[in-house]
Enzyme design. Structure first.
Site, PDB file in Angstrom:
ATOM      1  N   GLU A   1     -32.973   7.809  32.646  1.00 37.91           N
ATOM      2  CA  GLU A   1     -33.361   8.028  34.041  1.00 37.91           C
ATOM      3  C   GLU A   1     -34.840   8.396  34.085  1.00 37.91           C
ATOM      4  OE1 GLU A   1     -28.989   9.896  35.299  1.00 37.91           O
ATOM      5  OE2 GLU A   1     -30.830  11.030  35.710  1.00 37.91           O
TER       6      GLU A   1
ATOM      7  N   SER B   1     -35.335  10.567  26.319  1.00 30.93           N
ATOM      8  CA  SER B   1     -34.855  11.081  25.040  1.00 30.93           C
ATOM      9  C   SER B   1     -33.923  12.272  25.231  1.00 30.93           C
ATOM     10  CB  SER B   1     -36.047  11.485  24.162  1.00 30.93           C
ATOM     11  OG  SER B   1     -36.789  10.344  23.783  1.00 30.93           O
TER      12      SER B   1
ATOM     13  N   TRP C   1     -35.660   2.192  32.792  1.00 31.98           N
ATOM     14  CA  TRP C   1     -35.807   1.639  31.450  1.00 31.98           C
ATOM     15  C   TRP C   1     -34.496   1.036  30.955  1.00 31.98           C
ATOM     16  CZ3 TRP C   1     -40.677   1.970  31.904  1.00 31.98           C
ATOM     17  CH2 TRP C   1     -41.322   3.146  32.264  1.00 31.98           C
ATOM     18  N   ILE C   2     -33.790   0.352  31.817  1.00 30.29           N
ATOM     19  CA  ILE C   2     -32.481  -0.204  31.466  1.00 30.29           C
ATOM     20  C   ILE C   2     -32.628  -1.675  31.093  1.00 30.29           C
ATOM     21  CG2 ILE C   2     -30.106  -0.545  32.217  1.00 30.29           C
ATOM     22  CD1 ILE C   2     -31.097   2.419  32.031  1.00 30.29           C
TER      23      ILE C   2
ATOM     24  N   LEU D   1     -28.213   4.574  30.577  1.00 28.64           N
ATOM     25  CA  LEU D   1     -28.236   5.997  30.250  1.00 28.64           C
ATOM     26  C   LEU D   1     -29.518   6.664  30.752  1.00 28.64           C
ATOM     27  CD1 LEU D   1     -26.995   8.446  28.756  1.00 28.64           C
ATOM     28  CD2 LEU D   1     -28.146   7.631  26.677  1.00 28.64           C
TER      29      LEU D   1
ATOM     30  N   GLU E   1     -33.849   4.453  22.415  1.00 30.20           N
ATOM     31  CA  GLU E   1     -32.670   4.997  21.719  1.00 30.20           C
ATOM     32  C   GLU E   1     -33.008   6.265  20.934  1.00 30.20           C
ATOM     33  OE1 GLU E   1     -29.913   2.286  19.853  1.00 30.20           O
ATOM     34  OE2 GLU E   1     -30.669   0.615  21.060  1.00 30.20           O
TER      35      GLU E   1
ATOM     36  N   PHE F   1     -26.635  -1.060  29.281  1.00 24.99           N
ATOM     37  CA  PHE F   1     -26.321   0.316  28.891  1.00 24.99           C
ATOM     38  C   PHE F   1     -27.223   1.229  29.706  1.00 24.99           C
ATOM     39  CE2 PHE F   1     -26.858   3.999  25.984  1.00 24.99           C
ATOM     40  CZ  PHE F   1     -25.536   4.298  25.694  1.00 24.99           C
TER      41      PHE F   1
ATOM     42  N   GLU G   1     -39.786  11.668  17.644  1.00 22.65           N
ATOM     43  CA  GLU G   1     -39.745  13.135  17.680  1.00 22.65           C
ATOM     44  C   GLU G   1     -38.320  13.656  17.836  1.00 22.65           C
ATOM     45  OE1 GLU G   1     -43.606  11.567  18.338  1.00 22.65           O
ATOM     46  OE2 GLU G   1     -41.748  11.169  19.422  1.00 22.65           O
TER      47      GLU G   1
ATOM     48  N   GLY H   1     -36.192  11.087  34.764  1.00 18.61           N
ATOM     49  CA  GLY H   1     -36.401  12.405  34.181  1.00 18.61           C
ATOM     50  C   GLY H   1     -35.507  12.693  32.994  1.00 18.61           C
TER      51      GLY H   1
END
Length: 391
Positions: free
Chosen positions: A119, A124, A148-149, A117, A353, A115, A357, A121
């Site tokens: 990057e 969250s 972080w995949i 998503l 995920e 998954f 915060e 930059g």
């Protein structure tokens, strides 16, 4: 689920899952490299039929699987969850051809999913995607980097989110199914606090066509958020499973460990800490189950419930595991000890995920958006009741 208690068949299934994890999955986890995809473990999850259940079960069953496996073998739990996270967009938004090509392979444990998503930059803040999709004839060329995949760069395919339109924020994002053999796709492993199959993906003009789109062009953010709304409560279930494992170990240790003339459990300070651990675990479990039930029922408040479940469960698990380490003393700090393992594993779920915060921001946003009718404030209702009572 009205009383948030599980039926006898659900309890029996959870016990069966824990037994399978101990007897058939944990031995495979021990043989694998912790920072690489453990394909024998993934294949065994497929043979046991657990991966197929990712696409036939509801959110509650997903939570029960993740919690049960996490109590015994976090590696098996993670392998299962990553298959679901990477392949759910294909299941929910893919074309018939996409589903027929990939879902049987994922279910059997022959194909590994990712998954993509986050990057460098945009973690969250998922709406801040920079990976661009430049038009190229009837398709696009993807250029940029994902970070972080999980399962990268070893996955056989990835659900990749890219910006196909000029609009900022959530608008203009499209989800693509990108097989690993596409030219221009590469990546590398990342070393983490808790060894984990995670890495980066570099896309250097990777070609994709309209038959690679998941859902609709420009509606990829919806694909991402609907996937996260399903999996966020189950991240909480993962955390609950780890917390329960820590509590179980602590009950045994404090009953057996002798200190000051008796077992640790007879010391009031210890007993109170164990009680607080149990309160936290049970509270988090109920929150997770409630969020999963809301998702399965199609409730309107799923984003809020999912955020609350993930936040409470992951923060609680951190506290429970930390207390368990404290009560076990120096032995829990030795490499290879269950609690040393859990102490490293329990930290990441508070970030991935959607960090804690971000969950707070979601909860507050949803509360204000769906709060009391502005024209009938709680104070107005109170005054009306007071007038009725004095008549």
């Amino acid at each position: 689920m009205g009383t948030f208690s599980l039926a006898p068949d659900q309890l029996a299934w959870c016990a069966e899952l824990r037994e399978l994890a101990e007897q058939r999955l944990a031995p495979l986890a021990e043989k694998g490299a912790p920072d690489r995809v453990n394909r024998p473990l993934v294949a065994e999850l497929g043979r046991l039929g657990l991966l197929a259940r990712l696409f036939t079960s509801g959110a509650l069953d997903l939570c029960l699987m993740r919690e049960s496996l996490a109590r015994v073998c976090t590696e098996a739990e993670t392998a299962l969850a990553l298959q679901g996270l990477g392949a759910h967009p294909v299941h929910a938004y893919g074309t018939r051809e996409q589903r027929e090509r990939w879902l049987p392979e994922v279910s059997a444990g022959r194909a590994v999913a990712a998954f993509a998503l986050s990057e460098p930059g945009a973690g969250s803040d998922a709406a801040a995607l920079a990976l661009c999709a430049d038009e190229d004839g009837d398709g696009w060329r993807l250029s940029g980097e994902k970070y972080w995949i999980s399962n990268a760069p070893e996955a056989d395919f990835a659900t990749v989110f890219a910006r196909t339109g000029p609009d900022a924020g959530a608008a203009g994002v499209t989800a693509f199914l990108v097989p690993a053999d596409r030219p221009g796709l590469s990546g590398d492993h990342l070393d983490m606090l808790a060894p984990h199959p995670i890495g980066s993906l570099v896309l250097d003009g990777v070609p994709v066509g309209r038959d690679d789109v998941l859902g609709e062009v420009g509606r990829g953010f919806r694909v991402a958020m609907s996937t996260l709304n399903l999996f966020r409560p189950s991240v909480g279930a993962f955390a609950v499973g780890m917390a329960q494992a820590a509590l179980d170990a602590t009950l045994v240790h404090t009953a057996e460990r002798q200190a000051f003339g008796g077992p640790l459990k007879e010391l009031q300070a210890v007993a109170h800490q164990v009680a607080d651990m149990a309160l936290g675990v049970e509270s988090a479990r109920l929150m997770v189950y409630a969020a999963a039930a809301a998702y399965d029922d199609g409730a309107d408040d799923v984003p809020r419930r999912a955020a609350m479940a993930k936040l409470l469960a992951t923060e609680t698990a951190q506290q429970v595991v930390d207390t368990a380490v404290q009560l076990h003393g120096a032995r829990a700090l030795r490499s290879g000890h269950l609690l040393e393992h859990l102490y490293r594993e329990v930290r990441a779920p508070r970030i991935y995920e959607g960090a804690t915060e971000i969950q707070r921001a979601i909860i507050a946003r949803e509360l204000y958006k769906n709060g009391p009718d502005k024209h009938e404030r709680p104070s107005d209702k109170h005054e009306a009741h007071q007038k009725e009572a004095t008549r």
